[in-house]
Design an enzyme around this catalytic site. Structure first.
Site, PDB file in Angstrom:
ATOM      1  N   ASP A 180      38.439  43.100  32.189  1.00 22.29           N
ATOM      2  CA  ASP A 180      39.751  43.720  32.425  1.00 22.29           C
ATOM      3  C   ASP A 180      40.342  44.259  31.131  1.00 22.29           C
ATOM      4  O   ASP A 180      41.557  44.320  30.963  1.00 22.29           O
ATOM      5  CB  ASP A 180      40.701  42.693  33.045  1.00 22.29           C
ATOM      6  CG  ASP A 180      40.841  41.434  32.189  1.00 22.29           C
ATOM      7  OD1 ASP A 180      40.065  41.298  31.227  1.00 22.29           O
ATOM      8  OD2 ASP A 180      41.709  40.599  32.484  1.00 22.29           O
ATOM      9  N   ASP A 187      44.760  44.533  27.810  1.00 21.44           N
ATOM     10  CA  ASP A 187      44.127  43.525  28.662  1.00 21.44           C
ATOM     11  C   ASP A 187      45.070  43.200  29.824  1.00 21.44           C
ATOM     12  O   ASP A 187      46.252  42.927  29.615  1.00 21.44           O
ATOM     13  CB  ASP A 187      43.834  42.259  27.856  1.00 21.44           C
ATOM     14  CG  ASP A 187      42.996  41.265  28.642  1.00 21.44           C
ATOM     15  OD1 ASP A 187      41.766  41.323  28.548  1.00 21.44           O
ATOM     16  OD2 ASP A 187      43.594  40.432  29.370  1.00 21.44           O
TER      17      ASP A 187
END
Length: 408
Positions: free
Chosen positions: A328, A285
């Site tokens: 993301d 992430d």
């Protein structure tokens, strides 16, 4: 969405009503638009492009096809400034958002070409305009006739209907000579044959795909006497189908596998893993990505994701499976994992390399990421088991200061 309503028409209606915020939410962040030579990626620029387009009038209901449990394909025609455009939409039906739009102008039909006075002239004219070619094989006489547009398009003399084994190697592509010989034999015995797909060389246009449909005629005694064939250009439809299959598996923004495909590939790799093989599932992430979106806008955020995704793919080995699972967040299956220390050293190297990724604008903060890992088969034998543990480890990395790698 309501029934078979055209999604493009719904978007244009939002623009007409001035509901630009709702328009923004009806576009996926990684939405892609192709129109002629124009290629657009990202929600902000796509919304701006749609707002600048002239009004369109939809012709009829779209043709609808489900590509997956979440993606729907819509195809149809619209009228825009007296031009007929063909549209192709891919829609996320669960989120009610546009994923992809292709908008191309339909080729104009030449209405000024003079027609010959022969009875076949209207048919020949239609074939010339539609890239269709007729063939007639007299089985008893073993003779072949073709439509007049054949030679202008292919530049070679056809053999018997569907029989391309006598063509030069540069023209012969598919099917094989043996397959065509079998089709010919079946026709001579009076048996029906299925539709045949051919790939042929067409001069400057290169290799194109065609579909040959055959109709067998018999005499009063039931003996085969004639075969009629229609050869239709299906190159664009075939390439679109290949592209749609690819699109259904690809994340539109980054080009990596999407959430559904990466899960499918990882599950398959886990099932086929030989006894004793160890692998690592990593969840990655990007740290503080929301701040980039808030400070520099979604276009900048999308570009950051594209560049980061390309770097991630390049840093992992070719056999490693890499996908974007949303926002993301990325997931990776390291198929040649090694020991715990080896995996840790490898992921730390990747994490450090991402920090050296050049960003535009230069004022953007350095990219860092938090990584969580789980080991196959010690900590799970299915994708779900491994993902839940790797995801929990990733959030632990976030809590302890980000920019680190944590093992479950």
């Amino acid at each position: 969405m309501k029934g078979n309503a055209c999604f493009l028409e719904e978007l244009m209606q939002l623009i007409k009503m001035g509901k630009l915020t709702e328009l923004h939410h009806r576009l996926r962040p990684e939405v892609a638009i192709l129109s002629g030579d124009l290629e657009i990626y990202g929600r902000e620029v796509a919304a701006r492009w749609l707002r600048e387009q002239p009004p369109v009038t939809v012709r009829g209901n779209p043709r609808v096809q489900m590509l997956s449990g979440q993606l729907m394909l819509q195809q149809g025609q619209v009228l825009c400034e007296e031009k007929t455009l063909r549209y192709l939409l891919v829609i996320d039906v669960l989120l009610d958002q546009l994923v992809h739009l292709t908008l191309v102008e339909e080729p104009a039909v030449n209405k000024n070409r003079s027609l010959e006075k022969s009875r076949s002239a209207p048919l020949e004219q239609l074939l010339m305009q539609t890239r269709k070619f007729w063939l007639e094989w007299d089985i008893r006489q073993d003779t072949l006739q073709v439509s007049e547009n054949w030679f202008a398009h292919f530049h070679f003399q056809p053999s018997l209907v569907g029989q391309v084994q006598d063509l030069p190697d540069s023209h012969r592509r598919s099917p094989s000579a043996a397959q065509i010989a079998e089709i010919r034999s079946q026709l001579q015995r009076g048996n029906l044959v299925p539709t045949v797909d051919l790939s042929l060389e067409c001069g400057k246009e290169g290799i194109r795909w065609y579909r040959l449909e055959l109709t067998l005629e018999k005499d009063a005694q039931g003996e085969p006497v004639r075969v009629l064939g229609l050869l239709s250009d299906m190159d664009q439809q075939r390439r679109e189908l290949q592209w749609l299959r690819h699109l259904a598996h690809q994340d539109c923004l980054t080009g990596l596998y999407n959430r559904f495909k990466i899960q499918q590939l990882i599950e398959e790799a886990l099932r086929q893993a030989p006894v004793g093989k160890s692998m690592t599932l990593a969840v990655m992430d990007i740290d503080n990505f929301k701040q980039i979106n808030d400070a520099y806008g979604h276009d900048c955020g999308d570009e950051t994701l594209r560049r980061t995704a390309a770097e991630i793919r390049a840093l992992f080995a070719p056999e490693d499976l890499v996908g974007r699972i949303g926002g993301d967040e990325f997931v990776v299956l390291l198929q040649e994992a090694g020991t715990r220390d080896q995996v840790g050293a490898r992921l730390d190297h990747i994490r450090q390399q991402l920090q050296h990724l050049r960003q535009a604008p230069a004022a953007l903060p350095k990219i860092s990421c938090s990584i969580g890992c789980a080991f196959f088969p010690a900590q799970g034998t299915t994708y779900r088991q491994l993902f839940l543990k790797a995801d929990a480890a990733m959030y632990q990395a976030k809590r302890q200061g980000k920019n680190s790698c944590v093992f479950y």
